[in-house]
Design an enzyme around this catalytic site. Structure first.
Site, PDB file in Angstrom:
ATOM      1  N   HIS A   1      33.195  58.311  46.154  1.00  0.00           N
ATOM      2  CA  HIS A   1      34.460  57.780  46.672  1.00  0.00           C
ATOM      3  C   HIS A   1      35.189  56.942  45.622  1.00  0.00           C
ATOM      4  O   HIS A   1      35.784  55.905  45.938  1.00  0.00           O
ATOM      5  CB  HIS A   1      34.230  56.939  47.928  1.00  0.00           C
ATOM      6  CG  HIS A   1      33.818  57.738  49.120  1.00  0.00           C
ATOM      7  ND1 HIS A   1      33.365  57.162  50.282  1.00  0.00           N
ATOM      8  CD2 HIS A   1      33.780  59.081  49.347  1.00  0.00           C
ATOM      9  CE1 HIS A   1      33.064  58.096  51.168  1.00  0.00           C
ATOM     10  NE2 HIS A   1      33.306  59.277  50.612  1.00  0.00           N
TER      11      HIS A   1
ATOM     12  N   THR B   1      40.266  64.521  51.939  1.00  0.00           N
ATOM     13  CA  THR B   1      41.001  64.731  50.688  1.00  0.00           C
ATOM     14  C   THR B   1      41.410  66.194  50.574  1.00  0.00           C
ATOM     15  O   THR B   1      40.633  67.092  50.881  1.00  0.00           O
ATOM     16  CB  THR B   1      40.143  64.342  49.472  1.00  0.00           C
ATOM     17  OG1 THR B   1      39.736  62.980  49.595  1.00  0.00           O
ATOM     18  CG2 THR B   1      40.914  64.518  48.174  1.00  0.00           C
TER      19      THR B   1
ATOM     20  N   LEU C   1      35.295  67.533  47.213  1.00  0.00           N
ATOM     21  CA  LEU C   1      36.293  66.605  47.732  1.00  0.00           C
ATOM     22  C   LEU C   1      35.826  66.107  49.092  1.00  0.00           C
ATOM     23  O   LEU C   1      35.177  66.846  49.843  1.00  0.00           O
ATOM     24  CB  LEU C   1      37.658  67.297  47.884  1.00  0.00           C
ATOM     25  CG  LEU C   1      38.383  67.712  46.605  1.00  0.00           C
ATOM     26  CD1 LEU C   1      39.689  68.422  46.948  1.00  0.00           C
ATOM     27  CD2 LEU C   1      38.652  66.512  45.711  1.00  0.00           C
ATOM     28  N   ASP C   2      36.180  64.866  49.426  1.00  0.00           N
ATOM     29  CA  ASP C   2      35.840  64.312  50.735  1.00  0.00           C
ATOM     30  C   ASP C   2      36.543  65.094  51.838  1.00  0.00           C
ATOM     31  O   ASP C   2      37.529  65.799  51.595  1.00  0.00           O
ATOM     32  CB  ASP C   2      36.259  62.843  50.816  1.00  0.00           C
ATOM     33  CG  ASP C   2      35.534  61.973  49.801  1.00  0.00           C
ATOM     34  OD1 ASP C   2      34.421  62.357  49.388  1.00  0.00           O
ATOM     35  OD2 ASP C   2      36.087  60.924  49.428  1.00  0.00           O
ATOM     36  N   VAL C   3      36.071  64.906  53.060  1.00  0.00           N
ATOM     37  CA  VAL C   3      36.612  65.655  54.193  1.00  0.00           C
ATOM     38  C   VAL C   3      38.111  65.406  54.378  1.00  0.00           C
ATOM     39  O   VAL C   3      38.857  66.310  54.787  1.00  0.00           O
ATOM     40  CB  VAL C   3      35.827  65.310  55.488  1.00  0.00           C
ATOM     41  CG1 VAL C   3      35.987  63.834  55.849  1.00  0.00           C
ATOM     42  CG2 VAL C   3      36.236  66.205  56.639  1.00  0.00           C
TER      43      VAL C   3
END
Length: 232
Positions: free
Chosen positions: A184, A105, A101-103
């Site tokens: 993304h 999210t 997961l993105d930072v």
């Protein structure tokens, strides 16, 4: 297993740091100092690091984590803390995430030491679905559901996304289920629709749902049923 790999995973060192410690006589095998990291060891051996007996971690560890914002899923990052801060060594050194997961999210991250199991989750050919709660900057438009179902052409790509399921919850919130893991992807899908994602929370992978009792930063082992659901 190589001695330097075992020391790195169980003490929380990099491989080079483990090798250096071994050369500096910090490690004993069955009471004898060993200075070569390439030595092969087994669970029958007693391994000491700085006179402390290290324990073997059994293979086959499976966890779900409720990831907070502000941390990344990589093992090492110069700008942000990693999700492995929530796990104690030696366990943290043996785990990897099955997808990231993105930072910014939040939500469900699965971690394991089982490479084949995680590959079944992340490999595109297995089409493992992930569901996100998406909060948008502007109101949801009527055409979003159909657009997601048909596939959306993302900026800079030649092929549209695979069909996705969109459930409208209210004017600004939707559940989106995708079966891909493009860079993304969720944010880019809504950007292509002329909107902006301001909140993103993954709450489901396959048939496994994030345990609502887990606070951010907390984790628990997966049940046997959950483990099997993800590779059925």
């Amino acid at each position: 297993m190589r001695l330097d790999k075992f020391i790195a995973e169980n003490v929380g060192l990099t491989r080079s740091q483990a090798t250096k410690a071994i050369r500096q006589s910090a490690v004993k095998i069955n009471g004898e100092i060993v200075k070569s990291g390439s030595v092969q060891i087994s669970q029958e051996d007693e391994i000491y690091f700085e006179d402390e007996l290290l324990t073997w971690i059994e293979e086959g560890q499976y966890f779900m984590l409720n990831k907070p914002q502000g941390c990344v899923c990589s093992n090492d990052d110069g700008d942000y803390p990693t999700i492995y801060q929530f796990f104690d060594y030696p366990l943290a050194g043996k785990l990897h995430s099955a997808g990231r997961l993105d930072v910014d999210t939040t939500g469900l991250v699965l971690l394991t030491d089982d490479g084949q199991w995680s590959h079944r989750i992340t490999s595109p050919k297995h089409h493992c679905e992930k569901t996100y709660l998406v909060t948008l900057a502007d109101p949801v438009e009527e055409n979003y559901s159909a657009a997601c179902a048909e596939g959306i052409l993302l900026r800079g790509e030649k092929e549209p996304t695979k069909p996705a399921k969109l459930e409208i919850l209210d004017d600004y919130n939707v559940n989106l289920t995708i079966s891909e893991g493009r860079y993304h992807q969720v944010k880019r899908m809504f950007a292509a629709l002329g909107n902006k994602v301001v909140g993103l929370h993954r709450w489901k992978i396959g048939d496994v749902v994030l345990d609502e009792s887990l606070e951010e930063g907390e984790y628990r082992p997966l049940t046997q049923s959950e483990i099997e659901k993800l590779v059925k």
